[in-house]
Design a protein around this motif. Structure first.
Motif, PDB file in Angstrom:
ATOM      1  N   GLN A 486       6.822  10.425 102.133  1.00 11.94           N
ATOM      2  CA  GLN A 486       8.213  10.584 101.717  1.00 11.94           C
ATOM      3  C   GLN A 486       8.428  11.908 100.991  1.00 11.94           C
ATOM      4  OE1 GLN A 486       9.242   7.151  99.386  1.00 11.94           O
ATOM      5  NE2 GLN A 486       8.950   5.705 101.081  1.00 11.94           N
ATOM      6  N   LYS A 487       7.488  12.290 100.145  1.00 10.72           N
ATOM      7  CA  LYS A 487       7.639  13.539  99.406  1.00 10.72           C
ATOM      8  C   LYS A 487       7.543  14.745 100.338  1.00 10.72           C
ATOM      9  CE  LYS A 487       6.227  15.774  95.114  1.00 10.72           C
ATOM     10  NZ  LYS A 487       5.394  15.684  93.899  1.00 10.72           N
ATOM     11  N   ALA A 488       6.664  14.685 101.340  1.00 14.20           N
ATOM     12  CA  ALA A 488       6.554  15.793 102.294  1.00 14.20           C
ATOM     13  C   ALA A 488       7.819  15.908 103.124  1.00 14.20           C
ATOM     14  CB  ALA A 488       5.330  15.584 103.180  1.00 14.20           C
ATOM     15  N   ALA A 489       8.393  14.770 103.486  1.00 14.80           N
ATOM     16  CA  ALA A 489       9.618  14.785 104.300  1.00 14.80           C
ATOM     17  C   ALA A 489      10.802  15.349 103.527  1.00 14.80           C
ATOM     18  CB  ALA A 489       9.930  13.367 104.776  1.00 14.80           C
ATOM     19  N   GLU A 498       1.391  20.203 101.302  1.00 11.58           N
ATOM     20  CA  GLU A 498       0.048  19.791 101.669  1.00 11.58           C
ATOM     21  C   GLU A 498      -0.622  19.096 100.478  1.00 11.58           C
ATOM     22  OE1 GLU A 498      -2.029  23.246 102.854  1.00 11.58           O
ATOM     23  OE2 GLU A 498      -0.782  23.635 104.628  1.00 11.58           O
ATOM     24  N   PHE A 499      -1.423  18.090 100.789  1.00  5.85           N
ATOM     25  CA  PHE A 499      -2.166  17.353  99.768  1.00  5.85           C
ATOM     26  C   PHE A 499      -3.655  17.553  99.991  1.00  5.85           C
ATOM     27  CE2 PHE A 499       1.867  15.146 100.185  1.00  5.85           C
ATOM     28  CZ  PHE A 499       2.251  14.950  98.870  1.00  5.85           C
ATOM     29  N   SER A 500      -4.360  17.811  98.922  1.00  8.95           N
ATOM     30  CA  SER A 500      -5.816  17.907  98.976  1.00  8.95           C
ATOM     31  C   SER A 500      -6.396  17.270  97.717  1.00  8.95           C
ATOM     32  CB  SER A 500      -6.264  19.372  99.096  1.00  8.95           C
ATOM     33  OG  SER A 500      -5.818  20.120  97.972  1.00  8.95           O
ATOM     34  N   GLN A 501      -7.684  17.020  97.747  1.00 11.24           N
ATOM     35  CA  GLN A 501      -8.323  16.340  96.621  1.00 11.24           C
ATOM     36  C   GLN A 501      -9.652  16.995  96.294  1.00 11.24           C
ATOM     37  OE1 GLN A 501      -8.612  12.389  98.226  1.00 11.24           O
ATOM     38  NE2 GLN A 501      -6.615  11.753  97.446  1.00 11.24           N
ATOM     39  N   ASN A 502     -10.049  16.864  95.033  1.00  9.16           N
ATOM     40  CA  ASN A 502     -11.381  17.294  94.606  1.00  9.16           C
ATOM     41  C   ASN A 502     -11.809  16.421  93.429  1.00  9.16           C
ATOM     42  OD1 ASN A 502     -10.555  18.708  91.985  1.00  9.16           O
ATOM     43  ND2 ASN A 502      -9.356  19.861  93.484  1.00  9.16           N
ATOM     44  N   PRO A 503     -13.115  16.310  93.188  1.00  6.10           N
ATOM     45  CA  PRO A 503     -13.582  15.463  92.085  1.00  6.10           C
ATOM     46  C   PRO A 503     -13.058  15.968  90.747  1.00  6.10           C
ATOM     47  CG  PRO A 503     -15.383  16.055  93.547  1.00  6.10           C
ATOM     48  CD  PRO A 503     -14.220  16.914  93.936  1.00  6.10           C
ATOM     49  N   GLY A 504     -12.839  15.053  89.822  1.00  4.18           N
ATOM     50  CA  GLY A 504     -12.418  15.429  88.483  1.00  4.18           C
ATOM     51  C   GLY A 504     -13.556  16.079  87.713  1.00  4.18           C
ATOM     52  N   GLU A 528      -1.236  19.339  95.020  1.00  2.00           N
ATOM     53  CA  GLU A 528      -0.050  19.460  95.868  1.00  2.00           C
ATOM     54  C   GLU A 528       0.298  20.947  96.000  1.00  2.00           C
ATOM     55  OE1 GLU A 528       3.155  17.152  94.363  1.00  2.00           O
ATOM     56  OE2 GLU A 528       2.043  15.255  94.413  1.00  2.00           O
ATOM     57  N   THR A 529       0.365  21.416  97.236  1.00  2.00           N
ATOM     58  CA  THR A 529       0.668  22.821  97.496  1.00  2.00           C
ATOM     59  C   THR A 529       1.946  22.927  98.318  1.00  2.00           C
ATOM     60  OG1 THR A 529      -1.700  23.339  97.507  1.00  2.00           O
ATOM     61  CG2 THR A 529      -0.203  24.996  98.418  1.00  2.00           C
ATOM     62  N   VAL A 530       2.952  23.571  97.761  1.00  2.00           N
ATOM     63  CA  VAL A 530       4.245  23.756  98.428  1.00  2.00           C
ATOM     64  C   VAL A 530       4.377  25.226  98.804  1.00  2.00           C
ATOM     65  CG1 VAL A 530       6.742  23.474  98.238  1.00  2.00           C
ATOM     66  CG2 VAL A 530       5.208  21.900  97.026  1.00  2.00           C
ATOM     67  N   ARG A 531       4.699  25.482 100.114  1.00  2.00           N
ATOM     68  CA  ARG A 531       4.892  26.846 100.597  1.00  2.00           C
ATOM     69  C   ARG A 531       6.189  26.927 101.394  1.00  2.00           C
ATOM     70  NH1 ARG A 531      -0.805  26.308 101.402  1.00  2.00           N
ATOM     71  NH2 ARG A 531      -2.022  27.930 100.311  1.00  2.00           N
ATOM     72  N   GLY A 557       4.554  30.269  97.118  1.00  2.00           N
ATOM     73  CA  GLY A 557       4.216  28.862  96.990  1.00  2.00           C
ATOM     74  C   GLY A 557       3.833  28.464  95.568  1.00  2.00           C
ATOM     75  N   ILE A 558       3.761  27.162  95.346  1.00  2.00           N
ATOM     76  CA  ILE A 558       3.407  26.580  94.046  1.00  2.00           C
ATOM     77  C   ILE A 558       2.283  25.580  94.257  1.00  2.00           C
ATOM     78  CG2 ILE A 558       4.213  25.252  92.068  1.00  2.00           C
ATOM     79  CD1 ILE A 558       5.531  27.945  92.206  1.00  2.00           C
ATOM     80  N   GLU A 559       1.308  25.638  93.370  1.00  2.00           N
ATOM     81  CA  GLU A 559       0.199  24.676  93.434  1.00  2.00           C
ATOM     82  C   GLU A 559       0.173  23.856  92.143  1.00  2.00           C
ATOM     83  OE1 GLU A 559      -3.973  25.596  94.969  1.00  2.00           O
ATOM     84  OE2 GLU A 559      -4.322  25.392  92.799  1.00  2.00           O
ATOM     85  N   SER A 560       0.242  22.537  92.276  1.00  2.00           N
ATOM     86  CA  SER A 560       0.228  21.619  91.132  1.00  2.00           C
ATOM     87  C   SER A 560      -0.953  20.670  91.272  1.00  2.00           C
ATOM     88  CB  SER A 560       1.528  20.826  91.044  1.00  2.00           C
ATOM     89  OG  SER A 560       2.640  21.683  90.977  1.00  2.00           O
ATOM     90  N   THR A 561      -1.704  20.506  90.194  1.00  2.00           N
ATOM     91  CA  THR A 561      -2.875  19.627  90.197  1.00  2.00           C
ATOM     92  C   THR A 561      -2.645  18.470  89.231  1.00  2.00           C
ATOM     93  OG1 THR A 561      -4.338  21.496  90.674  1.00  2.00           O
ATOM     94  CG2 THR A 561      -5.361  19.482  89.867  1.00  2.00           C
TER      95      THR A 561
END
Length: 594
Positions: A486-489, A498-504, A528-531, A557-561
């Motif tokens: 829903q957020k991507a739409a 785009e959504f990606s993940q990495n260990p904390g 979350e990366t918005v371009r 773009g903006i990158e939020s973690t």
């Protein structure tokens, strides 16, 4: 009659007060058995073993002096030795054969530690033992310090100045003695109560007597009775008999109340605490031996954990008020510190942003310490205020990296409303550590974060979806696959998301339950990366990301973690149960323009 009752009560009160005061003054005897010595120390630390401290009881009062700064604390003997480590120290013992103290040098040791990569805590060397989480009790003073204790033969006391200068060498150990007059205080209290009752009765009788005086009839005069025949009166005697009846006690009787009031004040003053020159010492509970598994004691006692949490809560509360990330980092590490530090930065930029839930110290409703005598040490605790439903139930995973480091909260999660925790070992026994690569669980702790992250991204298409029980999982509805779609739409017309993940930043930490499963805490970062997708177009961050990044628009773009702190119950291998989410905390930890 009323005055007689008051006098009787006063008399009984006077007897009780007299007996109590006489016992206190002449039959009390010594209240402490005391040993004192002065030694010339040659090391920064002085240790007194538990055998010496428990010669005459388990509640000795230790007083130290002899330096400008003084510290005395007590804890388990192995913890005292571990804290001292390879440093020089002296030992003070008492020999019953020689009836004197024996003073000598202690043997330093190297503390065994387990390899576990955790965030660095401090680079400054620690010299003073004051403030260490290892101690069950401690006291710091300018020129002297007095510490009431509760211990057993497996505990020791550590004495120091500032950790650099030689330890203070004047030591007094005082053991409370059984009272020779156990009923004296009761006599004094009972006499005081009766004296007060007698005073009330006396005042009541006096008031009744005054109200009974004066004319008894009023109104129309009646005809006087017929006079009798006159007769010669008898001569009066020079000696009058004592008056009788209700008026037999005159004004002079008030001196009785005054005298008894003085006796009352004297009696109650004798109830004041005994001053032995060491200050008033309150009674402390007697220590009981803790149960151990395979010789491994629990990392902390419940009393010790309460002190630790109180200190952590005090520090974090102060940091919350001043928005001081450096201060909070002295008690928080890993994911817990990242989320809180980001909240401080956001609130500094916008004061309307609410603070994170406070870290309360009590009441502790669940305690799960690791059973270990080495380091690092882990403890799980749950703080739940049942009287205030608005305060979230908080689960804390704490770790102590070395003897001279204090406990730090690495994971701080809000428990799910319907979270069910399986049976765990008693806090007096402790729980076994579960290695991060354990193959005895449904999934190893070091794979748990990635598996749950896969479910949040792919939903039912994730190969790990069948391992989890989502009955009481509220996080997946907030940030799961449907939310992401829903957020991507919502930005698809002008931008891509785009959504990606990495260990904390935190390490997987786990303690075993009684069913061979484990409670495991892990960290997970979602990025979350918005371009912008059109030439010349730009994207604008919203909400907290805009405040934290300080960027209003960006053409690149903006990158939020977002950091996730997660607590799970993981069943043992071969179990029909599934992995359950017990609690979580999520928060923005970084935002930046690309």
């Amino acid at each position: 009659m009323r005055f007689l009752i008051a006098i009787g009560v006063f008399t009984v009160a006077a007897v009780l007060l007299g007996v109590g005061v006489v016992q206190k003054m002449f039959f009390a005897g010594d209240e402490y058995q005391t040993l004192t010595t002065t030694v010339e120390t040659n090391a920064p630390y002085l240790v007194i073993d538990g055998k010496t401290l428990t010669m005459h009881g388990t509640n000795p009062v230790i007083t130290v002096s002899g330096s400008k700064e003084t510290f005395v604390g007590f804890g388990r003997s192995e913890d005292v030795a571990a804290w001292i480590g390879a440093d020089d120290y002296d030992v003070l013992k008492y020999s019953t054969k020689k009836s004197d103290f024996i003073f000598g040098e202690g043997k330093s040791q190297v503390v065994e530690t387990t390899d576990l990569e955790t965030p660095a805590l401090t680079e400054d060397p620690i010299y003073t033992p004051a403030g260490s989480d290892l101690w069950l009790g401690e006291m710091v003073g300018a020129t002297s310090a007095t510490l009431p204790t509760f211990l057993d033969a497996d505990m020791s006391a550590i004495i120091a100045a500032d950790g650099k200068a030689d330890a203070p060498g004047t030591v007094t150990i005082a053991w409370p003695l059984p009272s020779r007059i156990p009923f004296a205080t009761g006599f004094i209290i009972g006499g005081g109560v009766l004296a007060l009752i007698g005073l009330v009765l006396y005042l009541w009788a006096l008031r009744h007597d005054r109200n009974s005086q004066g004319p008894r009839r009023r109104g129309k005069l009646t005809k006087p009775p017929k006079p009798r025949a006159l007769s010669m009166p008898k001569p009066k005697s020079l000696v009058s008999a004592a008056p009788k009846g209700r008026r037999s006690i005159g004004r002079g009787s008030s001196f009785i109340a005054i005298g008894l009031a003085g006796a009352l004040s004297l009696g109650l003053s004798s109830c004041s605490p005994y001053n032995s020159g060491q200050g008033v010492v309150q009674a402390t509970p007697t220590a009981t031996q803790s149960v151990e598994i395979d010789g491994q004691p629990p990392a902390v006692t419940e009393r010790q954990l309460q002190r630790i949490l109180s200190r952590i809560s005090e520090t974090v509360t102060e940091a919350d008020a001043s928005l001081d990330a450096a201060l909070s980092s002295t008690r928080l590490i890993g994911p817990a510190q990242e989320i809180r530090a980001a909240n401080y930065a956001i609130r500094k930029a916008d004061g309307s942003i609410p603070a994170l839930p406070e870290l309360a110290a009590s009441p502790i409703t669940f305690t799960m310490p690791q059973a270990t005598a080495t380091w690092p040490r882990q403890v799980i605790a749950v703080v739940q205020n049942e009287q205030d439903p608005s305060v979230p139930t908080m689960g804390l995973m704490m770790i102590q990296n070395s003897p001279r480091d204090n406990y730090h909260v690495e994971y701080m999660v809000t428990l799910e409303p319907n979270a069910q925790v399986p049976t765990v070992a008693p806090a007096t026994v402790g729980s076994a550590l579960v290695p991060a690569d354990s193959k005895l669980l449904l999934i190893s702790p070091d794979q748990l974060s990635a598996a749950y992250g896969s479910v949040l991204t792919q939903g039912v298409d994730s190969p790990y979806y069948g391992l989890f029980d989502f009955t009481s999982d509220t996080l997946i509805t907030q940030v799961g696959k449907d939310y992401k779609a829903q957020k991507a739409a919502s930005v698809a017309e002008n931008a891509s998301l785009e959504f990606s993940q990495n260990p904390g930043s935190g390490q997987p930490l786990g303690l075993a339950t009684m069913d061979s499963g484990a409670i495991v805490t892990v960290g997970l970062n979602e990025v979350e990366t918005v371009r912008p997708t059109q030439t010349g177009a730009s994207v604008s961050p919203e909400g907290l990301a805009k405040i934290l990044s300080g960027v209003s628009t960006s053409t690149t773009g903006i990158e939020s973690t977002y950091g996730l702190e997660l607590a799970f119950y993981v069943p043992p291998l071969g179990s029909k149960d599934k992995i359950r989410l017990l609690g979580y905390t999520q928060g923005l930890i970084s935002a930046k323009g690309l």
